[in-house]
Design an enzyme around this catalytic site. Sequence first.
Site: not given
Length: 209
Positions: A18-21, A84
Site C-alpha cells: 500500500t502507500n501513505k495516503s 493514490a
Amino acid sequence: LVTAGPTNEYIDPVRFITNKSSGKQGYELAKSLFKKGFDTTLISGPTNLEITKDINLIKVETADEMFEATKKSLPADVAIFSAAVADYKVKNIANDKIKKNDELTINLEKNIDILNYVSNHNSKRPKLVIGFAAETINLDKNSKDKLISKNCDWLITNNVSQKDIGFNSDFNEVFIHYKDKKFKKEKLLFKRKSEISEEIVDRIITQIN
Ligand code: PMT
C-alpha cells in the site's frame, strides 16, 4: 465523482502492498463539492475517515475494485482523481499465508490506470476531468507530461517529498496546470486541505458555468 485514499494490493490473505495516503485530501474535496450543492460520490480506498451520509460513499480496497466502482458511478459532470492508486498489483496472489524463507520474490503487473480510462472514455467522459500528481522531482515537466498523457483538463500537483504537506498531513501546497489555458500554472500556497479543496471547488464552479 471523487476518488480518495490508497489501495491495498494483496500478496497473500494477510499481507498487502500500500502507500501513505490517508484519504484526507479526497474527503475534503468531496465535502467541499457537497457543500456547494454537487450530488457527490466518493470512492474511497481504506481510510480511518468518516463523512456525512449525504455523500454517496463507496468503500473499496484494491485498484481493481476502485476501477469497477468508478465505472459504475459514471456518468458524472466532474471527476477528481485524488486517490493514490497502486501502480502495480501482485501477479499471483498466494491462497495461503506465505511461509518465511531467506528471500521472497514477488512478481508485479501493472494495474489499470483509472483516470486514463475515464478521461479517454468518449461517451461517458465527464465535462471536467481533474487528475492529481504526487511528485518528488521535476514537478513542472512531470505535471505537464501527466496532464497530456492522462488526457486531463486540469492537473493538480503536490510535492510529496516535503514532510509537512501531501501524504497524511492536514495541509497541502498544490499548483494547478490548466490544459485550456495552454498549461498556465496557478499556485495555491500552503493551506489546510479543507481550504485548498474549497478553492478548487470554486474554480470548478467558475469553469462549468
Ligand atoms: O490522501 P492524503 O494523505 O490526503 O494525501 C493526498 C495525496 C498526496 C494522495 C493527493 O494529494 C495526491 O497527490 N493524489 C494522487 C497520488 C498519485 O497516485 O499520483 P500519481 O502521480 O501516481 O497518479 C496520477 C493520477 O493518476 C492521480 O490522479 C491518480 O489518482 C491517477 N491514477 C494513478 C494510477 C492508477 N492506476 N489509476 C489512477 O487513476
